[in-house]
Write an enzyme that holds these catalytic residues in place. Structure first.
Site, PDB file in Angstrom:
ATOM      1  N   HIS A 135      25.729 -19.782 -42.712  1.00  0.00           N
ATOM      2  CA  HIS A 135      27.064 -19.359 -42.286  1.00  0.00           C
ATOM      3  C   HIS A 135      27.548 -18.178 -43.131  1.00  0.00           C
ATOM      4  CE1 HIS A 135      28.196 -21.910 -45.738  1.00  0.00           C
ATOM      5  NE2 HIS A 135      29.249 -21.128 -45.810  1.00  0.00           N
ATOM      6  N   CYS A 166      29.292 -46.197 -45.487  1.00  0.00           N
ATOM      7  CA  CYS A 166      28.319 -46.548 -44.448  1.00  0.00           C
ATOM      8  C   CYS A 166      29.010 -46.507 -43.091  1.00  0.00           C
ATOM      9  CB  CYS A 166      27.658 -47.887 -44.720  1.00  0.00           C
ATOM     10  SG  CYS A 166      28.701 -49.296 -44.494  1.00  0.00           S
ATOM     11  N   ASN A 194      10.291 -18.866 -48.265  1.00  0.00           N
ATOM     12  CA  ASN A 194      11.372 -18.634 -47.315  1.00  0.00           C
ATOM     13  C   ASN A 194      11.143 -19.499 -46.074  1.00  0.00           C
ATOM     14  OD1 ASN A 194      12.978 -17.231 -45.157  1.00  0.00           O
ATOM     15  ND2 ASN A 194      13.473 -15.937 -46.927  1.00  0.00           N
TER      16      ASN A 194
HETATM   17  N1  LIG Z   1      26.101 -31.066 -41.281  1.00  0.00           N
HETATM   18  C1  LIG Z   1      27.059 -31.265 -42.135  1.00  0.00           C
HETATM   19  O1  LIG Z   1      27.702 -32.304 -42.125  1.00  0.00           O
HETATM   20  C2  LIG Z   1      27.354 -30.226 -43.141  1.00  0.00           C
HETATM   21  C3  LIG Z   1      28.246 -30.567 -44.139  1.00  0.00           C
HETATM   22  C4  LIG Z   1      28.559 -29.601 -45.078  1.00  0.00           C
HETATM   23  C5  LIG Z   1      27.978 -28.361 -45.034  1.00  0.00           C
HETATM   24  N2  LIG Z   1      27.101 -28.023 -44.035  1.00  0.00           N
HETATM   25  C6  LIG Z   1      26.442 -26.688 -43.994  1.00  0.00           C
HETATM   26  O2  LIG Z   1      25.141 -26.807 -44.543  1.00  0.00           O
HETATM   27  C7  LIG Z   1      24.747 -25.560 -45.120  1.00  0.00           C
HETATM   28  C8  LIG Z   1      24.134 -25.777 -46.502  1.00  0.00           C
HETATM   29  O3  LIG Z   1      25.149 -26.175 -47.405  1.00  0.00           O
HETATM   30  P1  LIG Z   1      24.839 -26.220 -48.977  1.00  0.00           P
HETATM   31  O4  LIG Z   1      26.074 -26.696 -49.636  1.00  0.00           O
HETATM   32  O5  LIG Z   1      23.580 -26.967 -49.226  1.00  0.00           O
HETATM   33  O6  LIG Z   1      24.612 -24.650 -49.309  1.00  0.00           O
HETATM   34  P2  LIG Z   1      24.122 -24.006 -50.686  1.00  0.00           P
HETATM   35  O7  LIG Z   1      24.546 -22.596 -50.683  1.00  0.00           O
HETATM   36  O8  LIG Z   1      24.465 -24.895 -51.838  1.00  0.00           O
HETATM   37  O9  LIG Z   1      22.517 -24.065 -50.547  1.00  0.00           O
HETATM   38  C9  LIG Z   1      21.774 -23.247 -49.673  1.00  0.00           C
HETATM   39  C10 LIG Z   1      20.322 -23.266 -50.178  1.00  0.00           C
HETATM   40  O10 LIG Z   1      19.484 -22.600 -49.251  1.00  0.00           O
HETATM   41  C11 LIG Z   1      18.570 -21.766 -49.953  1.00  0.00           C
HETATM   42  N3  LIG Z   1      18.188 -20.698 -49.029  1.00  0.00           N
HETATM   43  C12 LIG Z   1      18.982 -19.741 -48.522  1.00  0.00           C
HETATM   44  N4  LIG Z   1      18.310 -18.967 -47.664  1.00  0.00           N
HETATM   45  C13 LIG Z   1      17.065 -19.469 -47.593  1.00  0.00           C
HETATM   46  C14 LIG Z   1      15.929 -19.121 -46.820  1.00  0.00           C
HETATM   47  N5  LIG Z   1      15.943 -18.109 -45.947  1.00  0.00           N
HETATM   48  N6  LIG Z   1      14.811 -19.851 -46.980  1.00  0.00           N
HETATM   49  C15 LIG Z   1      14.756 -20.876 -47.864  1.00  0.00           C
HETATM   50  N7  LIG Z   1      15.813 -21.247 -48.618  1.00  0.00           N
HETATM   51  C16 LIG Z   1      16.977 -20.552 -48.461  1.00  0.00           C
HETATM   52  C17 LIG Z   1      19.336 -21.309 -51.157  1.00  0.00           C
HETATM   53  O11 LIG Z   1      18.472 -20.931 -52.212  1.00  0.00           O
HETATM   54  C18 LIG Z   1      20.164 -22.563 -51.502  1.00  0.00           C
HETATM   55  O12 LIG Z   1      19.488 -23.397 -52.401  1.00  0.00           O
HETATM   56  C19 LIG Z   1      25.997 -24.689 -45.161  1.00  0.00           C
HETATM   57  O13 LIG Z   1      25.950 -23.720 -44.141  1.00  0.00           O
HETATM   58  C20 LIG Z   1      27.114 -25.683 -44.901  1.00  0.00           C
HETATM   59  O14 LIG Z   1      28.222 -25.099 -44.266  1.00  0.00           O
HETATM   60  C21 LIG Z   1      26.790 -28.946 -43.099  1.00  0.00           C
END
Ligand SMILES: NC(=O)c1ccc[n+]([C@@H]2O[C@H](COP(=O)([O-])OP(=O)(O)OC[C@H]3O[C@@H](n4cnc5c(N)ncnc54)[C@H](O)[C@@H]3O)[C@@H](O)[C@H]2O)c1
Ligand SMILES: NC(=O)c1ccc[n+]([C@@H]2O[C@H](COP(=O)([O-])OP(=O)(O)OC[C@H]3O[C@@H](n4cnc5c(N)ncnc54)[C@H](O)[C@@H]3O)[C@@H](O)[C@H]2O)c1
Lengths: 555, 555
Positions: free
Chosen positions: B260, B404, B235
């Site tokens: 989120h 890019c 975790n």
């Molecule tokens: N910065 C950006 O441009 C951008 C773009 C798109 C999405 N996001 C955000 O990024 C986040 C991740 O998106 P995603 O598609 O990879 O989500 P996802 O649900 O596919 O993956 C989340 C991962 O985190 C792991 N996880 C959850 N809780 C955990 C913890 N406490 N410790 C360790 N691992 C844990 C889960 O097992 C999973 O593999 C989302 O909140 C999304 O909204 C950011």
């Protein structure tokens, strides 16, 4: 001196008439005859500004003077923020006013930004440089009553009584709009002075000394088929409750007190004007309670008269919401709004508040355009009646202008009413029969250009009252079609409650103007038809079929 | 079968390449290699659709097949609602998705409309037909880390450690994006299977068996200047608290768990994955509390490591808001977001996530464009490094594409980087060196095209985070400049919290394409410079001066 109004005549300060038109319209919005408080850049509605501040105003003026035919000035909430290369078929000015991301779109946040100099309230035509004074509201009310007459009576209001209240800035048009339709109007107005002013201005005909005098006079005039506007110095609720007692059921019933503002816009019953004004100062809490109490009785009386057979509707002053939200009187919403019943059928046909402005400043140019309207659309009775009467009754404010509702209604060659009119005027400008270019624009409250769930898009058949995709598409279409100024406004005096757009096309007699007019006055009214066809309105589907507007998925 | 992906090659079904491009992009968005659930028209993010429903999809396809060069198809939240006459320099498709008047812009009302078939969620590139699979996020993360390296270190991440969590759909890019920048990445991911999958795909290099093993390996690699991505099955909070105990302060610290969504996106500490999955099923209330408890500790640990010297930032997953709003832990906002510090300096120069797609389907066409980039911008190190590495590491999904970050950065003749690139590619298409037209587009998260106070426009210098005038002006400018598809999207997975726009230009080798490219890739990056100059950013004011972009009132 900065707010001296538009220059007139045929000499221009800018590189071309498109830029000159933008400059004259901006200055026209600030003409002391037109603007509410030109010294504060406020055009109308207490808050609607033409530019963010005087610095911004002056920079806009400079930029417009220099702007070439292939660049576009970008205005963000009244401030000129860029000037970019586009091309001559593109808009010369793009404007976005008072748009906030929804979650932050509140009065509180707006006021913070405004205080920091980062935003302004553009209302509708204030920030889009298209306000033309009170003619717009007069014509809107005329058209609404004409629609009531068509939908509910035999096409006009002869022998009919219209009862309402409020002779303020907007409401003052009601008696004249009624008599122009042939009817009798009784208006309750607490202020004797306001009644007398409207009589002086020719918007109202008579003042009655008492409610019973007013009602007797109204009945007599209606029986004689006489058109007359009668002001009666009393509270709205007194007039309506007396009518109920007497069994006097009007044909048409509405209201134009400024009920949306329970403190400064509405007078409680049981007080003289002076007493009420004092109470407002000394004890605003009590004023507020008294005011809402009166409103509740006011709405109850309207509902009772509606039950007794009056054609009742509210006219955009928020009285239903006040009573429903703050007194829990949900039945208030049994009063229909004016838009769904009386304006929507027009919107379905692409009809809406089309208007134009003579850049020459010469009223003769407008009279010439009046002829064009009556020439082109001789069979549209309410239109020709309007033009006739407007020549007598409408006092021009600032640059002379005319407004009338034109629609899509394609002719054999596929041209909309609006396009036919604009092309004809463009010809007259080229031929020198009109002395300088004319700008064609419209109110933002048009069929394809607004989402306002409290009013224009209230109670859409498919529940899409709040869908703002439509005005945004409308703005993009106007831009794609080459309108010379395109604007997108949110909030318009009611933060977070409306999104709308505007367009302007400058008819300078050129081929380019003809091309722009043809396209803009296709896509703009077509988007009204599209939006209503998509919502499932039969009138719009029929109009799409008749005028050959492709709406792929509408059945 | 309806979602078979785009056709490829040089035979077209439509009247011209612009329409064909729209059709291929729509189908590409639904390619099973690209789309999350093509059978439901869902492209990405769980909800973002390419069309409202299958009927709408089919009608769009038919309309695009028939669309002439002087008409525009109008798409409202995934439904084709009209086809109007414009002209060849106008867009061929205009799209508005998921825009609601603010007061009604809530999940509840959106879901009502969606259930009634009246709306869809378009997200960013789903409803604007510009999604290109996971390359976009990889490059965004690469570019963000490159910016961190420039702002905080010596320009790259050699010898630096980046610590984060989550190897999901988006987060899975982090180890590769780090090693591409030369650094060492340690990622906590509760799911061993996910770590192994990322290793198989080449996005992660190694799996550590324990936190201490991971930290030892990271320190050793950093000291050796070795670039390596290490997944550790634990975790996030366990990793960070162990680091604090051990005094291991990473150089860079962020997080990409899906915080989120506290139920399905985040795992509480103290449970195995299986136990947590069971708890979520059996007792979601307890899950929620446990999840928020862990998040609070997670943020506390991030703050402690930040205090100890780590360059910490959140990466758009909402973890600060969760902890601040639902646990009252306001200090969460002491963690900066990635945008203000690391992306904004790029936006100030008009740089942003520019991307293009080869309509031929032939990867060779993209390799040819890669040469164009390295030819044109040989001095941009992080760009050329990206192109080199992308050729090895990026697996194309659907139509081959490249992304890019290019900016304004005018050359002597006043052409922006984006314009120079597009004009050169257009030449190559004309000369047959590229086998079919190329579509140039961008992410909606670009400098002038978005208002998102939670992320892209967080903490603007002048407090205008929520001002949506900017994206609306950006869309109008793209339309005025003649982009072939222009779209305005609100909500993007977060109803009421964002407004953004997109554009597409089809490079078919023609003069018209060159004209459009020249204008669009002027106004589009210029609006980023304008917006940031207006907000008072020095970098933007300098860029405006250097590139001669008129921003009349910016000092
Ligand atoms: N910065 C950006 O441009 C951008 C773009 C798109 C999405 N996001 C955000 O990024 C986040 C991740 O998106 P995603 O598609 O990879 O989500 P996802 O649900 O596919 O993956 C989340 C991962 O985190 C792991 N996880 C959850 N809780 C955990 C913890 N406490 N410790 C360790 N691992 C844990 C889960 O097992 C999973 O593999 C989302 O909140 C999304 O909204 C950011
Ligand atoms: N339908 C439309 O297109 C439209 C357009 C603009 C404005 N409006 C709305 O119309 C309303 C009126 O606008 P206005 O500019 O005329 O307002 P105003 O404030 O200028 O005038 C209101 C008038 O009502 C009188 N009044 C107030 N309470 C009264 C009462 N209880 N009995 C009798 N008279 C009373 C006042 O003395 C005043 O003369 C506003 O709520 C406005 O928002 C509607």
């Amino acid at each position: 001196e900065e707010y001296r109004g538009a220059s007139t005549g045929t000499d221009i300060e800018c590189e071309g008439w498109r830029q000159e038109a933008a400059l004259r319209l901006l200055n026209n919005n600030l003409d002391p005859e037109v603007a509410e408080r030109p010294e504060d850049l406020v055009v109308y509605g207490g808050v609607g500004r033409a530019a963010r501040n005087w610095d911004a105003y002056e920079t806009i003026v400079e930029e417009l003077r220099d702007l070439p035919d292939d660049e576009t000035l970008v205005v963000q909430s009244g401030k000129p923020v860029g000037r970019l290369r586009t091309h001559e078929r593109s808009p010369r000015v793009l404007i976005a006013n008072t748009n906030l991301v929804s979650k932050w779109d509140t009065w509180e946040h707006f006021r913070e930004l405004e205080a920091a100099g980062e935003m302004m309230m553009g209302n509708y035509t204030a920030g889009s440089w298209g306000y033309i004074g009170s003619q717009g509201v007069l014509q809107g009310t005329y058209e609404t009553l004409a629609s009531v007459a068509r939908e509910r009576f035999d096409g006009d209001l002869h022998g009919r009584t219209v009862v309402t209240a409020g002779l303020g800035g907007m409401g003052g048009n009601q008696p004249l709009a009624t008599t122009m339709n042939g009817g009798v109007c009784v208006v309750a107005e607490v202020s004797e002075a306001r009644i007398d002013r409207r009589i002086d201005e020719g918007y109202c005909d008579e003042r009655a000394d008492s409610v019973s005098e007013a009602l007797d006079r109204a009945r007599e005039a209606a029986e004689a088929g006489e058109a007359v506007g009668i002001g009666v110095p009393t509270n709205a609720v007194t007039l309506l409750e007396t009518m109920l007692e007497r069994g006097f059921v009007p044909d048409v019933l509405t209201d134009m007190t400024a009920a949306h503002d329970e403190i400064t816009g509405y007078y409680p019953s049981g007080y003289t004007v002076e007493e009420a004004d004092e109470l407002r100062e000394d004890d605003p809490e009590t004023y507020l309670e008294e005011s809402l109490d009166t409103m509740e009785r006011h709405v109850e009386a309207m509902l009772d008269l509606q039950d007794a057979g009056a054609v009742a509707f509210t006219y955009g002053n928020g009285i239903r919401g006040q009573v429903a939200d703050r007194r829990g009187f949900e039945e208030a919403h049994d009063l229909p709004g004016f838009a769904p019943e009386y304006v929507r059928p027009l919107f379905c046909e692409g009809r809406g508040p089309f208007r134009w402005i003579a850049l020459s400043g010469d009223p003769e140019d407008i009279y010439r355009t009046d002829e064009v309207v009556t020439d082109l659309f001789p069979d549209d009775e309410s239109l020709t009646r309007w033009i006739d009467l407007a020549q007598d009754h409408v006092r021009f404010q600032g640059l002379p202008a005319r407004v009338c509702w034109l629609g899509y209604q394609a002719d054999e060659s596929g041209l909309s009413e609006r396009a036919r009119f604009a092309l004809r005027v463009n010809d007259l400008v080229r031929e020198g029969e009109i002395s300088a270019p004319v700008v064609v624009t419209r109110d933002q409250l048009d069929g394809g250009s607004i989402a306002n769930p409290n009013e224009a898009t209230e109670a859409m058949k498919d529940g899409t009252d709040a869908v703002a995709d439509w005005p945004i598409l409308n703005a993009l279409l106007n831009c794609a079609a080459g309108a010379d100024i395109v604007s997108v406004h949110s909030s318009a005096g009611a933060v977070g409650e409306v999104t709308s757009t505007n367009n302007h096309v400058v008819l300078d007699g050129s081929e380019l103007a003809a091309e722009k007019a043809k396209r803009v006055f296709d896509v703009d009214p077509a988007s009204a038809v599209m939006r209503h066809a998509d919502a499932g309105y039969d009138d719009a589907l029929a109009e799409a079929a008749r005028s050959d507007i492709p709406v792929p998925m509408a059945e």
